[in-house]
Scaffold this active site. Structure first.
Site, PDB file in Angstrom:
ATOM      1  N   LYS A 203       0.912  -1.252  -0.001  1.00  0.00           N
ATOM      2  CA  LYS A 203       0.070  -0.009   0.112  1.00  0.00           C
ATOM      3  C   LYS A 203       0.830   1.096  -0.122  1.00  0.00           C
ATOM      4  O   LYS A 203       2.056   1.162   0.282  1.00  0.00           O
ATOM      5  CB  LYS A 203      -0.989   0.086   1.137  1.00  0.00           C
ATOM      6  CG  LYS A 203      -1.969  -1.183   0.968  1.00  0.00           C
ATOM      7  CD  LYS A 203      -3.440  -0.630   1.707  1.00  0.00           C
ATOM      8  CE  LYS A 203      -4.566  -1.880   1.090  1.00  0.00           C
ATOM      9  NZ  LYS A 203      -5.633  -1.727   2.066  1.00  0.00           N
ATOM     10  N   ARG A 237      -3.944  -9.774   4.493  1.00  0.00           N
ATOM     11  CA  ARG A 237      -4.313  -9.994   3.189  1.00  0.00           C
ATOM     12  C   ARG A 237      -3.298  -9.539   2.358  1.00  0.00           C
ATOM     13  O   ARG A 237      -2.780  -8.446   2.436  1.00  0.00           O
ATOM     14  CB  ARG A 237      -5.577  -9.004   2.826  1.00  0.00           C
ATOM     15  CG  ARG A 237      -6.046  -8.876   1.409  1.00  0.00           C
ATOM     16  CD  ARG A 237      -7.158  -8.149   1.327  1.00  0.00           C
ATOM     17  NE  ARG A 237      -7.683  -8.054  -0.216  1.00  0.00           N
ATOM     18  CZ  ARG A 237      -7.098  -7.380  -1.098  1.00  0.00           C
ATOM     19  NH1 ARG A 237      -6.073  -6.353  -0.757  1.00  0.00           N
ATOM     20  NH2 ARG A 237      -7.782  -7.113  -2.144  1.00  0.00           N
TER      21      ARG A 237
HETATM   22  C1  7PJ Z   1      -8.442  -4.041   1.100  1.00  0.00           C
HETATM   23  C2  7PJ Z   1      -9.404  -5.097   0.561  1.00  0.00           C
HETATM   24  C3  7PJ Z   1      -8.275  -3.958   2.540  1.00  0.00           C
HETATM   25  C4  7PJ Z   1      -9.904  -5.770   2.715  1.00  0.00           C
HETATM   26  C5  7PJ Z   1      -8.353  -3.875  -0.931  1.00  0.00           C
HETATM   27  C6  7PJ Z   1      -5.207  -2.794  -2.213  1.00  0.00           C
HETATM   28  C7  7PJ Z   1      -6.637  -2.148  -2.338  1.00  0.00           C
HETATM   29  N1  7PJ Z   1     -10.303  -5.681   1.493  1.00  0.00           N
HETATM   30  N2  7PJ Z   1      -9.302  -4.620  -0.697  1.00  0.00           N
HETATM   31  N3  7PJ Z   1      -8.901  -4.991   3.134  1.00  0.00           N
HETATM   32  N4  7PJ Z   1      -7.766  -3.382   0.089  1.00  0.00           N
HETATM   33  N5  7PJ Z   1     -10.846  -6.397   3.487  1.00  0.00           N
HETATM   34  O1  7PJ Z   1      -5.081  -4.022  -1.984  1.00  0.00           O
HETATM   35  O2  7PJ Z   1      -4.200  -2.065  -2.346  1.00  0.00           O
HETATM   36  O3  7PJ Z   1      -7.091  -3.599   3.001  1.00  0.00           O
HETATM   37  S1  7PJ Z   1      -7.839  -3.382  -2.634  1.00  0.00           S
END
Ligand code: 7PJ
Length: 259
Positions: A203, A237
């Site tokens: 990020k 994640r």
């Molecule tokens: C997240 C997401 C997060 C959850 C994305 C990226 C943006 N879902 N989807 N948490 N981020 N639950 O991966 O940079 O932080 S998309």
């Protein structure tokens, strides 16, 4: 949780079949690398990204979920659209990862009826504009109150606590200082009584701290995942599953865990 992005590659003329096959192969590699959950998404929710229609999103994610029917780990569908949730769950997904915390009309009912698990994420504003002027009086208290209210709402609607995961939503309507506060105080969210998911992988907050481009954020991402796990995150994640699993092996060994 390994990230499986299914977005068409505008620089390749391989078309739909190629991007589907590539996503399936990537997902299988993530499982081989040690992913316990796959998070399949067909719409970029990065700051400033355009909204994709439900049909386009379905055209991207469904063939991938169908192609992973035999996979040994649960599949999460990363979407806020009830229509995409419904089709993805019917195709074999068993978790909904919703950056909108089931606030879209019809989303809550969909997940209640399906028996699926859900990740409720906090965000401030909409992805198109959320990074323009994030503002909080007390980011920890406000994110915590939001997540507490959403847990209560989805529980009241009939989703058992055992099916709920929460996420403070790093980068979703947050400045660097807000993101650092959320990570530092992650235990506050664990105290809400359901597992906490942290999404920090690659990020922009890591770019801001290291000065590195998105393709050069592996070390920062693994360290950020460790800091989240140290503060109680149950799920991280990530894009880089292999390296994150190595980190978790060291973490678990030092903590005397079997895994
Ligand atoms: C997240 C997401 C997060 C959850 C994305 C990226 C943006 N879902 N989807 N948490 N981020 N639950 O991966 O940079 O932080 S998309």
């Amino acid at each position: 949780m390994g990230i499986v992005n299914v977005t068409p590659d505008s620089f390749s003329d391989g078309g739909h079949y190629a991007s589907t096959a590539a996503a399936i192969a990537h997902a299988r590699q993530l499982v081989a690398d040690g992913a316990d959950i796959l998070d399949v998404g067909g719409e970029s929710t990065r700051p400033g990204a355009a909204i994709v229609s439900a049909q386009d999103e379905l055209d991207r994610v469904l063939p991938v979920i169908e192609g992973l029917r035999d996979i040994s780990v649960p599949i999460s569908i990363d979407t806020w659209k009830p229509q995409v949730m419904r089709a993805a769950l019917a195709a074999g997904a068993s978790m909904v990862n919703d950056i909108n915390a089931l606030q879209e009309e019809g989303a809550l009912k969909m997940v209640v009826a399906s028996g699926a698990a859900v990740c409720l994420m906090h965000k401030q504003g909409m992805p198109q504009t959320m990074q323009q002027q994030p503002h909080y009086t007390d980011v920890i208290a406000e994110v915590s109150a939001f997540l507490r209210d959403r847990i209560a709402a989805v529980e009241a609607a009939g989703i058992a606590r055992e099916r709920i995961v929460i996420d403070p939503g790093f980068g979703f309507g947050k400045t660097l200082a807000h993101n650092l506060d959320l990570l530092r105080e992650l235990e506050t969210f664990c105290a809400l009584g359901v597992p906490v998911l942290a999404g920090l992988s690659r990020k922009s907050m890591l770019g801001a701290l290291t000065g590195r481009d998105v393709t050069e954020r592996l070390a920062a991402s693994v360290v950020a995942a460790l800091l989240a796990v140290q503060r109680g995150a149950a799920i991280v994640r990530v894009h880089d599953v292999r390296e994150t699993v190595d980190m978790l092996r060291i973490w678990n060994a030092v903590n005397g865990s079997e895994q």
